[in-house]
Design an enzyme around this catalytic site. Structure first.
Site, mmCIF file in Angstrom:
data_model
loop_
_atom_site.group_PDB
_atom_site.id
_atom_site.type_symbol
_atom_site.label_atom_id
_atom_site.label_comp_id
_atom_site.label_asym_id
_atom_site.label_seq_id
_atom_site.Cartn_x
_atom_site.Cartn_y
_atom_site.Cartn_z
ATOM 1 N N GLU A 139 58.932 77.300 58.375
ATOM 2 C CA GLU A 139 58.016 78.362 58.774
ATOM 3 C C GLU A 139 57.812 78.368 60.268
ATOM 4 O OE1 GLU A 139 54.308 77.884 56.748
ATOM 5 O OE2 GLU A 139 55.334 77.096 54.992
ATOM 6 N N CYS A 176 54.161 79.264 67.123
ATOM 7 C CA CYS A 176 54.031 77.931 66.535
ATOM 8 C C CYS A 176 55.327 77.647 65.789
ATOM 9 C CB CYS A 176 52.835 77.931 65.582
ATOM 10 S SG CYS A 176 52.660 76.379 64.680
ATOM 11 N N CYS A 179 47.725 67.733 54.184
ATOM 12 C CA CYS A 179 48.690 68.652 54.787
ATOM 13 C C CYS A 179 49.758 69.059 53.770
ATOM 14 C CB CYS A 179 49.349 67.975 55.989
ATOM 15 S SG CYS A 179 50.646 68.968 56.743
ATOM 16 N N SER A 236 52.282 68.669 69.450
ATOM 17 C CA SER A 236 51.213 68.098 68.626
ATOM 18 C C SER A 236 51.780 66.950 67.810
ATOM 19 C CB SER A 236 50.657 69.189 67.704
ATOM 20 O OG SER A 236 49.684 68.650 66.840
ATOM 21 N N SER A 263 46.783 64.259 66.944
ATOM 22 C CA SER A 263 46.034 64.503 65.713
ATOM 23 C C SER A 263 45.349 63.215 65.282
ATOM 24 C CB SER A 263 46.998 64.980 64.619
ATOM 25 O OG SER A 263 47.536 66.230 64.967
ATOM 26 N N LEU A 264 44.045 63.156 65.469
ATOM 27 C CA LEU A 264 43.309 61.911 65.244
ATOM 28 C C LEU A 264 42.711 61.861 63.832
ATOM 29 C CD1 LEU A 264 42.782 59.464 67.036
ATOM 30 C CD2 LEU A 264 40.670 60.566 67.807
ATOM 31 N N HIS A 265 41.869 62.811 63.514
ATOM 32 C CA HIS A 265 41.332 63.034 62.159
ATOM 33 C C HIS A 265 40.363 61.979 61.636
ATOM 34 C CE1 HIS A 265 44.287 66.095 62.293
ATOM 35 N NE2 HIS A 265 45.289 65.394 61.850
ATOM 36 N N ASN A 281 41.961 73.789 56.048
ATOM 37 C CA ASN A 281 42.489 75.007 55.457
ATOM 38 C C ASN A 281 42.988 74.640 54.060
ATOM 39 O OD1 ASN A 281 43.590 77.547 55.195
ATOM 40 N ND2 ASN A 281 44.462 77.522 57.248
ATOM 41 N N CYS A 309 50.231 75.162 58.473
ATOM 42 C CA CYS A 309 51.592 74.650 58.374
ATOM 43 C C CYS A 309 51.985 74.294 56.950
ATOM 44 C CB CYS A 309 51.778 73.452 59.297
ATOM 45 S SG CYS A 309 50.659 72.115 58.956
HETATM 46 N N1 SAH Z 1 52.877 66.369 62.862
HETATM 47 C C1 SAH Z 1 52.196 66.969 63.960
HETATM 48 C C2 SAH Z 1 52.313 68.475 64.058
HETATM 49 C C3 SAH Z 1 52.206 69.298 62.801
HETATM 50 S S1 SAH Z 1 50.635 69.531 62.058
HETATM 51 C C4 SAH Z 1 50.740 66.518 63.974
HETATM 52 O O1 SAH Z 1 50.337 65.790 63.089
HETATM 53 O O2 SAH Z 1 50.025 66.867 64.916
HETATM 54 C C5 SAH Z 1 49.664 70.458 63.177
HETATM 55 C C6 SAH Z 1 48.172 70.264 62.986
HETATM 56 O O3 SAH Z 1 47.728 70.917 61.785
HETATM 57 C C7 SAH Z 1 47.800 68.812 62.850
HETATM 58 O O4 SAH Z 1 46.669 68.509 63.611
HETATM 59 C C8 SAH Z 1 47.535 68.714 61.366
HETATM 60 O O5 SAH Z 1 46.740 67.610 61.063
HETATM 61 C C9 SAH Z 1 46.890 70.041 61.071
HETATM 62 N N2 SAH Z 1 46.827 70.366 59.634
HETATM 63 C C10 SAH Z 1 47.691 70.013 58.670
HETATM 64 N N3 SAH Z 1 47.282 70.457 57.453
HETATM 65 C C11 SAH Z 1 46.116 71.096 57.658
HETATM 66 C C12 SAH Z 1 45.202 71.769 56.794
HETATM 67 N N4 SAH Z 1 45.408 71.859 55.489
HETATM 68 N N5 SAH Z 1 44.088 72.315 57.346
HETATM 69 C C13 SAH Z 1 43.879 72.231 58.687
HETATM 70 N N6 SAH Z 1 44.710 71.632 59.544
HETATM 71 C C14 SAH Z 1 45.823 71.055 59.041
#
Ligand code: SAH
Length: 344
Positions: A90, A103, A117, A191, A214-216, A290, A333
């Protein structure tokens, strides 16, 4: 048939030389690809007709088909591309004022295993080639109306870009070269989940790409659960590598934090995060989850999102809640591909 975009322009240059064609033909073709938005050799009107015919026999410009093209009312467009081996990826075009951000994906699937994800649910299938990464940029560019110009690129689609740097970097080179897409490196965001050796390799390049980590989670216990690849790495090592990148690029870093209701969105998480990021020249991008079909997570309420951010703001951290765009076309994504795979 050779792929034009893979090993571009070496494959073209050597073929033109074999055909005793002048080298400037290569520059003409390059201009048609990047500035002229040509879709076929036929459209390259300043090439002799017989050369166009021979190019057509020898090279294919595109190696993917558009399997789906979705548009939403806010101007977001999404492509599901079918690769030559039948896999799908995508990529998205976002419109915001004068900004035209694309993107793009770096891999088919993803091996990082982030539990919220859609991209990584079935693991990684394979790396994309440089040509396939470049092709996403060019196909999205061709969706623009005359007068619109690509301004930003984010490598935030499917896959972990730092796990496929060898193929990503040549494609990004074309993105920022003046004789390519001409987008300044500062407007190109990579990212990453945070892989320190690859981050250090990026630092050594000294190209000022914008970095988003991407910390989370504010501690390793929680991050190990949400981002399993963290188990062998740890937040401290990632922050140190990010800091080394900052020393070289001079660019403010972005940290991304997907907000999952009741999981990592509590006031105590915000306090720990504030302590972790204090003193960093960084922006915290809070992304409300999301929803992904089949996953158990919930998007926090707007009030909970604000409460989380308020703690950080009070602690002096720069925070921004990411606006959601393209929701109705599954622009997060991996979601469109997943729908196709599971047929829902
Ligand atoms: N692998 C890389 C880039 C791809 S994901 C990374 O981890 O940064 C891009 C961003 O979208 C990341 O911050 C990821 O955590 C976030 N993401 C993935 N699934 C998501 C979801 N269901 N809702 C919101 N953000 C999401």
């Amino acid at each position: 048939m050779q792929s034009l975009l893979d090993a571009f322009p070496e494959n073209l240059t050597s073929w033109l030389a074999e055909q005793a064609q002048p080298a400037f033909r290569g520059s003409q073709i390059q201009r048609w690809l990047f500035q002229g938005r040509a879709d076929s050799f036929d459209q390259m009107s300043d090439l002799p007709a017989n050369l166009r015919d021979r190019l057509q026999e020898q090279f294919q410009i595109w190696s993917t088909d558009i399997a789906l093209h979705q548009q939403s009312a806010d101007g977001t467009e999404k492509l599901l591309l079918r690769l030559a081996d039948g896999q799908t990826i995508e990529c998205v075009l976002l419109r915001d004022g004068q900004r035209r951000t694309i993107c793009i994906s770096s891999q088919v699937g993803c091996a990082m295993g982030c539990v919220f994800c859609a991209s990584g649910l079935d693991g990684v299938k394979r790396n994309l080639t440089s040509g396939e990464i470049l092709e996403q940029m060019l196909k999205l560019q061709r969706l623009l109306a005359p007068g619109e110009r690509l301004s930003h690129i984010v490598v935030m689609g499917m896959g972990e870009p730092l796990a496929n740097l060898d193929r990503l970097l040549p494609a990004l080179d074309w993105a920022h070269r003046r004789d390519g897409l001409g987008i300044s490196a500062r407007r190109i965001t990579i990212s990453t989940v945070g892989l320190p050796p690859a981050l250090d390799r990026l630092s050594r390049l000294e190209i000022p790409y914008h970095l988003a980590v991407s910390l989370h989670a504010p501690n390793d216990d929680l991050r190990n659960q949400l981002v399993p690849v963290n188990r062998g790495i740890g937040i401290a090592a990632i922050l140190a590598a990010a800091d080394r990148y900052f020393q070289v690029s001079g660019r403010r870093l972005t940290f991304e934090y997907v907000l999952l209701g009741q999981v990592n969105d509590q006031v105590d998480h915000a306090r720990q995060l504030a302590a972790l990021l204090r003193g960093q020249n960084a922006l915290l991008n809070v992304i409300p989850y999301n929803p992904v079909a089949g996953l158990p997570y919930e998007t926090p309420s707007a009030a909970d999102q604000r409460a989380f951010c308020a703690v950080l703001t009070r602690a002096g951290i720069q925070v921004q809640i990411r606006e959601r765009k393209g929701d109705e076309i599954d622009a997060a994504c991996g979601q469109l591909r997943r729908k196709q795979l599971i047929g829902s």
